[in-house]
Structure formats: C-alpha cells, structure tokens
Design an enzyme around this catalytic site. Structure first.
Site, PDB file in Angstrom:
ATOM      1  N   ASP A  27       0.855  -1.272   0.014  1.00 50.42           N
ATOM      2  CA  ASP A  27      -0.098  -0.005  -0.090  1.00 50.42           C
ATOM      3  C   ASP A  27       0.752   1.186   0.160  1.00 50.42           C
ATOM      4  O   ASP A  27       2.019   1.078  -0.297  1.00 50.42           O
ATOM      5  CB  ASP A  27      -0.884   0.073   1.326  1.00 50.42           C
ATOM      6  CG  ASP A  27      -0.219   0.084   2.471  1.00 50.42           C
ATOM      7  OD1 ASP A  27       1.050   0.107   2.707  1.00 50.42           O
ATOM      8  OD2 ASP A  27      -0.978  -0.390   3.481  1.00 50.42           O
ATOM      9  N   CYS A  28       0.286   2.484   0.160  1.00 48.45           N
ATOM     10  CA  CYS A  28       1.016   3.657   0.147  1.00 48.45           C
ATOM     11  C   CYS A  28       2.314   3.784   1.358  1.00 48.45           C
ATOM     12  O   CYS A  28       3.179   4.386   1.004  1.00 48.45           O
ATOM     13  CB  CYS A  28       0.138   4.813   0.096  1.00 48.45           C
ATOM     14  SG  CYS A  28      -0.628   5.074   1.868  1.00 48.45           S
TER      15      CYS A  28
END
Length: 141
Positions: A27-28
């Site tokens: 994810d980020c």
C-alpha cells in the site's frame, strides 16, 4: 454427517514456499496490503498439492475444483516492500468434505517471528458447483 478426521502422523509434513514482496503487493506505506496475503497463501497451497500429490490443473481437469470455504487470518506484524517471505503450509485435518490447512508466513531467516497465521478450510465441488467428497489421497497427507 462428516466422518472423523483421518489418522495423521504425529508431525504433519510441512512444505516451505518462498516469495518476495514487490511494489505491487504494498500500500502507500510500503507494507503488504492485507488482501494480498491471500495470494501468498494460495500460491503456497497450490505448490503444496503439486509437490505432494498432483497438479491442481490435473484435479481441475478431472472435475475437482477446490474452493475456499472459510479463512481465519491473524495479522501479527506487517511484511514490507523488498522482504523475502517464507510460507509454511501443512494439512491439519481432513473429513469427507473438507480439508483444513494451516499456514504461517515469516520473513526469511526469522522463522519464530510470525507475520501471519492462517487456517484455511477448503471444499471440492464439481464444475456444476455440486459438493464432492475430497479425493482419498488427501487423507494421507
């Protein structure tokens, strides 16, 4: 009614599957997105069956489609971008209609520090979606 679990050896045969965390898995924040652990677990189960019995494709061609009935996952710690992982897989039990698989994901070289523990229950169905008995060879794993 389902029969009791088949007799198991005192220590089940465990196989190891190694994989790496790529950018697409994260994810980020650079940690593995929670749903992507299911992909690692699925790949390891496929390799387990292929190394111990036969190819999943062969079972598929013979009318056995394995479906996940239930998944229980405990997230202990995150895997991160670039980590090399090891997925430990073994069959915990079988009944006429179910296979219960245990899986643990760790970082390579850190076998006691669990990232994920999972229990996955599988069933077999026909191409028409009808429940089938688990092939007999699974009961001896």
């Amino acid at each position: 009614m389902e029969s009791k679990s088949a007799t198991r050896p005192t220590r089940p045969v465990e196989l190891l599957f190694e994989c790496k965390v790529y950018y697409e898995d994260t994810d980020c924040m650079g940690v593995v997105y929670h749903a992507n652990y299911l992909k690692f677990l699925e790949r390891a189960r496929t390799e387990y069956v292929e190394k111990r019995l036969s190819s999943v494709a062969e079972y598929h061609n013979n009318g056995y489609l394995f479906m996940v009935h239930k998944v229980e996952i405990v997230f202990h710690a995150p895997a991160k971008l670039g980590d090399s992982l090891v997925v430990r897989t073994w069959i915990e039990s079988t009944t006429r209609f179910r296979i219960v698989v245990k899986q643990i994901i760790t970082r390579q070289g850190e076998p006691r520090d669990y990232l994920i523990t999972a229990t996955v229950t599988l069933v077999a169905v026909s191409p028409e979606g009808e429940l089938k008995q688990i092939p007999s060879e699974f009961h001896s794993l």
